[in-house]
Design an enzyme around this catalytic site. Structure first.
Site, PDB file in Angstrom:
ATOM      1  N   ASN A  59     -11.349 -34.356  17.191  1.00  0.00           N
ATOM      2  CA  ASN A  59     -11.915 -34.700  18.497  1.00  0.00           C
ATOM      3  C   ASN A  59     -12.898 -33.634  18.931  1.00  0.00           C
ATOM      4  O   ASN A  59     -12.787 -32.466  18.565  1.00  0.00           O
ATOM      5  CB  ASN A  59     -10.800 -34.898  19.534  1.00  0.00           C
ATOM      6  CG  ASN A  59     -10.467 -33.622  20.278  1.00  0.00           C
ATOM      7  OD1 ASN A  59     -11.168 -33.234  21.218  1.00  0.00           O
ATOM      8  ND2 ASN A  59      -9.416 -32.922  19.844  1.00  0.00           N
ATOM      9  N   ILE A  77     -14.000 -33.809  22.530  1.00  0.00           N
ATOM     10  CA  ILE A  77     -14.133 -34.382  23.879  1.00  0.00           C
ATOM     11  C   ILE A  77     -14.974 -33.462  24.754  1.00  0.00           C
ATOM     12  O   ILE A  77     -15.762 -33.927  25.572  1.00  0.00           O
ATOM     13  CB  ILE A  77     -12.730 -34.582  24.515  1.00  0.00           C
ATOM     14  CG1 ILE A  77     -11.832 -35.462  23.621  1.00  0.00           C
ATOM     15  CG2 ILE A  77     -12.855 -35.166  25.923  1.00  0.00           C
ATOM     16  CD1 ILE A  77     -12.294 -36.872  23.424  1.00  0.00           C
ATOM     17  N   GLY A  78     -14.809 -32.143  24.570  1.00  0.00           N
ATOM     18  CA  GLY A  78     -15.622 -31.198  25.360  1.00  0.00           C
ATOM     19  C   GLY A  78     -15.148 -31.065  26.796  1.00  0.00           C
ATOM     20  O   GLY A  78     -15.943 -30.852  27.715  1.00  0.00           O
ATOM     21  N   CYS A  94     -10.334 -23.899  23.413  1.00  0.00           N
ATOM     22  CA  CYS A  94     -10.971 -25.177  23.084  1.00  0.00           C
ATOM     23  C   CYS A  94     -12.101 -24.954  22.078  1.00  0.00           C
ATOM     24  O   CYS A  94     -13.029 -24.186  22.345  1.00  0.00           O
ATOM     25  CB  CYS A  94     -11.534 -25.844  24.342  1.00  0.00           C
ATOM     26  SG  CYS A  94     -12.334 -27.404  23.936  1.00  0.00           S
ATOM     27  N   ASN A 122      -3.488 -24.708  19.812  1.00  0.00           N
ATOM     28  CA  ASN A 122      -4.534 -25.685  20.060  1.00  0.00           C
ATOM     29  C   ASN A 122      -5.002 -26.216  18.697  1.00  0.00           C
ATOM     30  O   ASN A 122      -4.404 -25.900  17.665  1.00  0.00           O
ATOM     31  CB  ASN A 122      -5.686 -25.025  20.833  1.00  0.00           C
ATOM     32  CG  ASN A 122      -6.438 -26.029  21.696  1.00  0.00           C
ATOM     33  OD1 ASN A 122      -6.709 -27.147  21.253  1.00  0.00           O
ATOM     34  ND2 ASN A 122      -6.785 -25.640  22.903  1.00  0.00           N
ATOM     35  N   GLY A 155      -2.707 -33.535  14.805  1.00  0.00           N
ATOM     36  CA  GLY A 155      -1.888 -34.600  14.213  1.00  0.00           C
ATOM     37  C   GLY A 155      -1.009 -34.103  13.081  1.00  0.00           C
ATOM     38  O   GLY A 155      -0.962 -32.901  12.794  1.00  0.00           O
ATOM     39  N   GLY A 174       1.770 -28.969  17.615  1.00  0.00           N
ATOM     40  CA  GLY A 174       1.001 -29.203  16.401  1.00  0.00           C
ATOM     41  C   GLY A 174       1.622 -30.240  15.492  1.00  0.00           C
ATOM     42  O   GLY A 174       2.534 -29.949  14.729  1.00  0.00           O
ATOM     43  N   GLY A 202       1.232 -34.360  21.121  1.00  0.00           N
ATOM     44  CA  GLY A 202      -0.150 -34.689  21.431  1.00  0.00           C
ATOM     45  C   GLY A 202      -0.628 -35.947  20.735  1.00  0.00           C
ATOM     46  O   GLY A 202      -0.438 -37.075  21.231  1.00  0.00           O
TER      47      GLY A 202
END
Ligand SMILES: Cc1cc2nc3c(=O)[nH]c(=O)nc-3n(C[C@H](O)[C@H](O)[C@H](O)COP(=O)(O)O)c2cc1C
Length: 314
Positions: free
Chosen positions: A68, A70-71, A129, A191, A216, A242, A264
């Protein structure tokens, strides 16, 4: 038997939380999950101003996970506090606000705005991020920057302060030690890993930012190793993240040393999997005669086993 756990002054009824950015503001899936049955809801990262995030394509599925970029798209702290927080409280959620920012001043501003409101159990600070140019990994891969942010925010709140670390560093243990030294109550590990995928026919990247955050099931063993490294480095609680999809996955993180876990990417498959995982953890504790989560947390047996069967291989 109790699955309740308290860190600082935040009490979680079970150790299963939803991971930031994978469950919206916790209100999008009422048909699939009762948020009051979760240990907690970690919000999408909240910034000072609303953010549109990165241009599409922002998500791509891989064989065992997702990329991803997404920002950090989000509604901004004003709308979050006026609309999302009251609705989450009404739904009975234990709310952990995840904060993202591009400067120390912005982290401080968002946290202080949140401090004016009731119903927040604590904060998770996103210094990790991989999908933004300002802040994000430029903070998260600098130990002095992570230490400075922790020190500054610690002065501003008596609530739970968890620093969310990136796995994209050589020694995550050093970062965790800096957080502990500056007064963090917990570290969230981890993260996303930086990842990339492309189409071979068009020879184009699958996501617009070319690289993105990889999450994932594929990352579980890597995330578990990061939690293990952090467990050996610090004494403060770890929030393990994670690739967790099942109760067995969650148990691995707890046994290795996490006190809480977050789910997640698995929520994209089943938004209601959180309470199922919590039930599975409780059933395991029951089966093993455990009365409290503390008997489970960090109970990894690293002694040499005389046979494969004794080591757990069937
Ligand atoms: C679509 C998506 C959006 C995410 N957004 C955020 C975010 O806003 N803030 C944050 O701290 N982490 C964010 N993450 C990272 C997750 O919270 C989590 O740390 C990571 O995905 C690893 O866990 P998982 O493998 O269970 O998904 C995001 C992950 C995904 C997949």
């Amino acid at each position: 038997m109790s699955t309740e756990l308290t860190i600082r002054n935040a009490t979680f009824k079970n150790p299963v939380l939803t991971a930031s950015g994978t469950f919206g503001y916790g209100l999008e899936c009422p048909a699939f999950v009762d948020v009051s049955q979760l240990g907690g809801v970690v919000t999408k990262s909240i910034s000072r101003k609303p953010r549109d995030g990165n241009p599409p394509q922002r998500i791509a599925e891989t064989s065992a996970g997702m990329l991803n970029s997404i920002g950090l798209a989000n509604v901004g702290v004003d709308v979050f506090l006026a609309e999302k927080l009251p609705a989450l409280r009404k739904a009975g959620a234990t709310v952990v606000v995840n904060i993202a920012a591009s400067s120390i001043e912005e982290y401080a501003y968002v946290l202080e705005r949140c401090e004016e409101h009731e119903g927040i159990a604590g904060y998770e600070i996103n210094v990790s991020c991989p999908n933004v140019k300002d802040g994000g990994l430029s903070f998260g891969t600098s130990c002095p920057a992570v230490a400075e942010i922790t020190r500054d925010l610690r002065k501003r709140t008596e609530k739970l302060l968890a620093m969310k670390l990136t796995p994209n560093v050589t020694s995550i243990g050093e970062f965790a030690r800096a957080c502990e030294a500056e007064g963090a109550d917990a570290v969230s590990c981890v993260n996303t890993f930086v990842g990339m995928d492309i189409f071979v026919d068009s020879r184009r990247p699958k996501i617009a930012t070319i690289t993105g955050g990889f999450s994932g099931p594929a990352i579980l063993p890597m995330a578990l190793a990061k939690v293990w490294e952090v467990r050996k480095a610090v004494n403060i609680p770890i929030i393990g993240i994670g690739g967790i999809c099942t109760a067995e996955d969650a148990l691995k993180f707890l046994i290795v040393g996490a006190s809480l876990i977050q789910v997640g990417t698995a929520l994209f498959v089943d938004p209601g999997v959180g309470p199922t995982i919590a039930e599975g953890i409780a059933a395991y504790m029951d089966r093993h005669g455990m009365k409290s989560l503390n008997e489970l947390i960090g109970s990894l047996d690293t002694s040499l086993q005389p046979s494969l069967v004794a080591a757990g291989w069937e």
